[in-house]
Design a protein around this motif. Structure first.
Motif, PDB file in Angstrom:
ATOM      1  N   ASN A  88       0.731  -1.171   0.097  1.00 39.27           N
ATOM      2  CA  ASN A  88       0.063   0.114  -0.186  1.00 39.27           C
ATOM      3  C   ASN A  88       1.074   1.172   0.102  1.00 39.27           C
ATOM      4  O   ASN A  88       1.042   1.932   1.113  1.00 39.27           O
ATOM      5  N   GLY A  89       1.506   1.663  -1.281  1.00 38.69           N
ATOM      6  CA  GLY A  89       2.582   2.646  -0.973  1.00 38.69           C
ATOM      7  C   GLY A  89       3.824   2.066  -0.622  1.00 38.69           C
ATOM      8  O   GLY A  89       4.222   1.286  -0.254  1.00 38.69           O
ATOM      9  N   PRO A  90       4.848   3.110  -0.859  1.00 37.69           N
ATOM     10  CA  PRO A  90       6.227   2.722  -0.775  1.00 37.69           C
ATOM     11  C   PRO A  90       6.608   2.363   1.033  1.00 37.69           C
ATOM     12  O   PRO A  90       7.657   1.547   0.882  1.00 37.69           O
ATOM     13  N   ASN A  91       5.939   2.780   1.701  1.00 35.70           N
ATOM     14  CA  ASN A  91       6.237   2.442   2.961  1.00 35.70           C
ATOM     15  C   ASN A  91       5.509   1.744   3.682  1.00 35.70           C
ATOM     16  O   ASN A  91       5.564   1.270   5.025  1.00 35.70           O
ATOM     17  N   ASN A  92       4.578   0.869   3.182  1.00 38.14           N
ATOM     18  CA  ASN A  92       3.533   0.209   3.780  1.00 38.14           C
ATOM     19  C   ASN A  92       3.499  -1.286   3.164  1.00 38.14           C
ATOM     20  O   ASN A  92       2.735  -1.452   2.021  1.00 38.14           O
ATOM     21  N   ILE A 150      -2.185   2.035  -9.943  1.00 45.13           N
ATOM     22  CA  ILE A 150      -1.208   3.104  -9.968  1.00 45.13           C
ATOM     23  C   ILE A 150      -2.035   4.228  -9.664  1.00 45.13           C
ATOM     24  O   ILE A 150      -3.076   4.507 -10.085  1.00 45.13           O
ATOM     25  N   PRO A 151      -1.241   5.493  -9.042  1.00 40.45           N
ATOM     26  CA  PRO A 151      -1.856   6.769  -8.889  1.00 40.45           C
ATOM     27  C   PRO A 151      -2.109   7.245 -10.554  1.00 40.45           C
ATOM     28  O   PRO A 151      -1.667   6.770 -11.260  1.00 40.45           O
ATOM     29  N   PRO A 152      -3.248   8.031 -10.679  1.00 43.54           N
ATOM     30  CA  PRO A 152      -4.090   8.723  -9.488  1.00 43.54           C
ATOM     31  C   PRO A 152      -5.197   7.900  -9.195  1.00 43.54           C
ATOM     32  O   PRO A 152      -5.737   8.425  -8.105  1.00 43.54           O
ATOM     33  N   ILE A 153      -5.479   6.597  -9.590  1.00 37.91           N
ATOM     34  CA  ILE A 153      -6.446   5.626  -9.072  1.00 37.91           C
ATOM     35  C   ILE A 153      -6.056   5.410  -7.391  1.00 37.91           C
ATOM     36  O   ILE A 153      -7.031   5.546  -6.661  1.00 37.91           O
ATOM     37  N   ALA A 154      -4.859   5.064  -7.191  1.00 40.30           N
ATOM     38  CA  ALA A 154      -4.341   4.721  -5.931  1.00 40.30           C
ATOM     39  C   ALA A 154      -4.030   5.936  -5.390  1.00 40.30           C
ATOM     40  O   ALA A 154      -3.006   6.615  -5.896  1.00 40.30           O
ATOM     41  N   LEU A 155      -4.614   6.552  -4.508  1.00 43.77           N
ATOM     42  CA  LEU A 155      -4.372   7.781  -3.684  1.00 43.77           C
ATOM     43  C   LEU A 155      -3.367   7.728  -2.887  1.00 43.77           C
ATOM     44  O   LEU A 155      -2.637   8.698  -2.639  1.00 43.77           O
ATOM     45  N   ASP A 156      -2.756   6.734  -2.314  1.00 48.46           N
ATOM     46  CA  ASP A 156      -1.529   6.761  -1.293  1.00 48.46           C
ATOM     47  C   ASP A 156      -0.505   6.124  -1.907  1.00 48.46           C
ATOM     48  O   ASP A 156       0.681   5.605  -1.028  1.00 48.46           O
ATOM     49  N   GLY A 157      -0.137   6.054  -3.118  1.00 47.93           N
ATOM     50  CA  GLY A 157       0.900   5.550  -3.785  1.00 47.93           C
ATOM     51  C   GLY A 157       0.509   4.086  -4.615  1.00 47.93           C
ATOM     52  O   GLY A 157      -0.580   3.693  -4.124  1.00 47.93           O
ATOM     53  N   THR A 158       1.418   3.829  -4.942  1.00 45.16           N
ATOM     54  CA  THR A 158       1.147   2.396  -6.196  1.00 45.16           C
ATOM     55  C   THR A 158       0.735   1.243  -5.115  1.00 45.16           C
ATOM     56  O   THR A 158       1.229   1.079  -4.088  1.00 45.16           O
ATOM     57  N   SER A 159      -0.084   0.391  -5.508  1.00 46.56           N
ATOM     58  CA  SER A 159      -0.608  -0.642  -4.893  1.00 46.56           C
ATOM     59  C   SER A 159      -0.531  -1.935  -5.474  1.00 46.56           C
ATOM     60  O   SER A 159      -0.805  -2.055  -6.840  1.00 46.56           O
ATOM     61  N   VAL A 160       0.274  -2.738  -4.730  1.00 48.32           N
ATOM     62  CA  VAL A 160       0.681  -4.031  -5.391  1.00 48.32           C
ATOM     63  C   VAL A 160       0.147  -5.357  -4.642  1.00 48.32           C
ATOM     64  O   VAL A 160       0.492  -5.167  -3.471  1.00 48.32           O
ATOM     65  N   SER A 161      -0.727  -6.211  -5.272  1.00 49.33           N
ATOM     66  CA  SER A 161      -1.104  -7.256  -4.555  1.00 49.33           C
ATOM     67  C   SER A 161      -0.749  -8.538  -5.132  1.00 49.33           C
ATOM     68  O   SER A 161      -1.230  -8.751  -6.355  1.00 49.33           O
ATOM     69  N   ILE A 162       0.045  -9.438  -4.564  1.00 47.16           N
ATOM     70  CA  ILE A 162       0.541 -10.714  -5.014  1.00 47.16           C
ATOM     71  C   ILE A 162      -0.102 -11.787  -4.237  1.00 47.16           C
ATOM     72  O   ILE A 162       0.193 -12.073  -3.074  1.00 47.16           O
ATOM     73  N   ARG A 163      -0.687 -12.873  -5.033  1.00 50.10           N
ATOM     74  CA  ARG A 163      -1.069 -14.099  -4.514  1.00 50.10           C
ATOM     75  C   ARG A 163      -0.228 -15.013  -5.005  1.00 50.10           C
ATOM     76  O   ARG A 163      -0.192 -15.401  -6.240  1.00 50.10           O
ATOM     77  N   LYS A 164       0.638 -15.688  -3.849  1.00 51.49           N
ATOM     78  CA  LYS A 164       1.945 -16.543  -4.452  1.00 51.49           C
ATOM     79  C   LYS A 164       1.257 -17.921  -4.888  1.00 51.49           C
ATOM     80  O   LYS A 164       0.297 -18.482  -4.396  1.00 51.49           O
ATOM     81  N   PHE A 165       2.025 -18.587  -5.950  1.00 55.30           N
ATOM     82  CA  PHE A 165       1.617 -19.730  -6.416  1.00 55.30           C
ATOM     83  C   PHE A 165       2.421 -20.667  -5.556  1.00 55.30           C
ATOM     84  O   PHE A 165       3.623 -20.703  -5.182  1.00 55.30           O
TER      85      PHE A 165
END
Length: 423
Positions: A88-92, A150-165
């Motif tokens: 959830n952004g670079p610091n979270n 990614i922004p501007p859709i994600a307000l607090d920075g780029t969001s990445v969600s990974i569901r591992k295989f």
């Protein structure tokens, strides 16, 4: 921590600026690692404070991870006990281990680094993510699913969600050992798969729907032709006569999109014995029900719902999305004649995943779909602790049940009855 970040930024900027992108493409990982090690050693001699050999090793690994891997996320990707990674952004950065979500100490140096890695992930799988196309859903080389916003859709920075295989296949034996089901429930589901029952697996996000679908597929006969349809390929079937289909998003010119509904329609022309839909979420539900009703017995799918009855209501809504102007009564009759078993899986508050209900659809009474619960997980309310406690109970099975009829036809009636008599 901030001084380490400053040091990493200083070294990273100088080393990356000196690297020739074309030369990097031709170098092996070992050659590049050697060059970066030399550069770090050289820069360390002129740095304003002493740098230990352990810090140098960490710097080299971080730089290599950023060039070849997923940067700060690489240690989490390599940890086999972690199932989900959420940025959830670079610091979270958060991760899920054994069903529980934890906050990681790892961070990105800034939003630019996170965005660059997100764009690289997308480009590796032939997708793009930018201001015109700010979301992407894709599959990594190892089979892991990734979603990027990614922004501007994600307000607090780029969001990445990974569901591992998962590398290893989880079977019914493992699920029994984890406490996700009882041995008798496993036997019922195994017989349902062998007897070509049409099955819907219902549950929330991360509840284990795909894991259970993979386990059920292990009991499909090898002489059956199977077509699987998914948004991002996660199913791992071992049968020899298997066709795997995956959807495709539209190109930059908004052309070339292939939806799950398109693939289900096409699959009907491929002479399948069974169609397995990774996740039913839209208008493709109508074609899926038609397939179940027209000789493709043993078809299976997953969907998002909180209870078996909610799952039926969700299928009704999805069929309506097909814009066929069918009356609700006709839709319900189609569902009742197509779907035979609804298996509910839930992730409980202690992080454990359990099959909380196995229900059979037995008919239509007035406007209501009649369901008979074969097994359920009964919570133990007398002892409220950190771990969820309870037991798997059954009221038995009716002789007019479709599962009983099919078990008799396939010669598995005695095995089925043993699940309810305890023998």
């Amino acid at each position: 921590m901030s001084s380490n970040k400053e040091m990493y930024l200083a070294f990273r900027g100088q080393i990356f600026e000196a690297l020739d992108p074309e030369a990097v493409q031709k170098m092996s990982r070992k050659e590049l690692e050697s060059q970066i090690q030399s550069a770090v050693d050289l820069l360390a001699t002129g740095y304003q404070r002493p740098i230990t050999s352990m810090m140098k090793t960490g710097l080299v690994k971080s730089l290599i991870d950023e060039l070849f891997g997923l940067g700060p996320l690489q240690p989490l990707v390599e940890d086999q006990s972690i199932t989900d990674i959420m940025v959830n952004g670079p610091n979270n950065i958060f991760y899920e281990r054994h069903g529980k979500v934890h906050k990681s100490d790892l961070t990105f140096v800034n939003e630019e680094q996170l965005l660059a890695i997100a764009k690289r992930i997308a480009s590796r799988v032939g997708r793009r993510v930018d201001e015109l196309s700010p979301t992407v859903d894709a599959r990594l080389e190892d089979g892991s699913r990734v979603n990027i916003v990614i922004p501007p859709i994600a307000l607090d920075g780029t969001s990445v969600s990974i569901r591992k295989f998962r590398e290893q296949n989880i079977g019914f034996e493992d699920l029994i050992e984890f406490g996700s089901m009882s041995m008798d429930m496993a036997r019922v589901l195994m017989i349902a798969s062998r007897c070509r029952m049409n099955v819907l697996i219902s549950g929330g996000t991360g509840s284990g729907k795909t894991t259970l679908l993979n386990a059920l597929s292990q009991y499909i006969a090898e002489d059956e032709r199977i077509v699987t349809i998914e948004d991002a390929a996660e199913l791992r079937l071992q049968q020899p006569n298997l066709v795997r289909l995956e959807t495709r998003t539209s190109s930059i010119e908004q052309t070339g999109e292939v939806t799950q509904r398109d693939l289900v329609i096409n699959a009907l022309r491929m002479r399948p014995d069974r169609i397995i839909l990774g996740e039913c979420r839209g208008a493709e539900a109508f074609e899926m029900l038609q397939a179940m009703n027209t000789g493709h017995d043993g078809s299976m799918s997953t969907l998002h719902a909180n209870t078996p009855r909610d799952a039926i209501a969700r299928v009704e809504s999805m069929v309506m999305m097909a814009n066929l102007n069918q009356p609700l009564e006709a839709i319900r009759r189609t569902i009742v004649s197509a779907v035979q078993l609804v298996v509910q899986v839930n992730r409980l508050r202690d992080g454990s995943r359990k099959i909380t209900s196995i229900s059979e659809i037995v008919g239509l009474e007035g406007d209501s779909v009649v369901m008979e619960e074969i097994y359920r997980f009964r919570y133990d309310d007398s002892e409220y602790g950190e771990a969820v406690k309870g037991e798997y109970v059954t009221n038995g099975i009716m002789q007019r049940s479709e599962l009983v009829k099919k078990a008799q036809f396939f010669g598995l009636y005695k095995d089925l009855m043993a699940s309810f008599t305890g023998r």
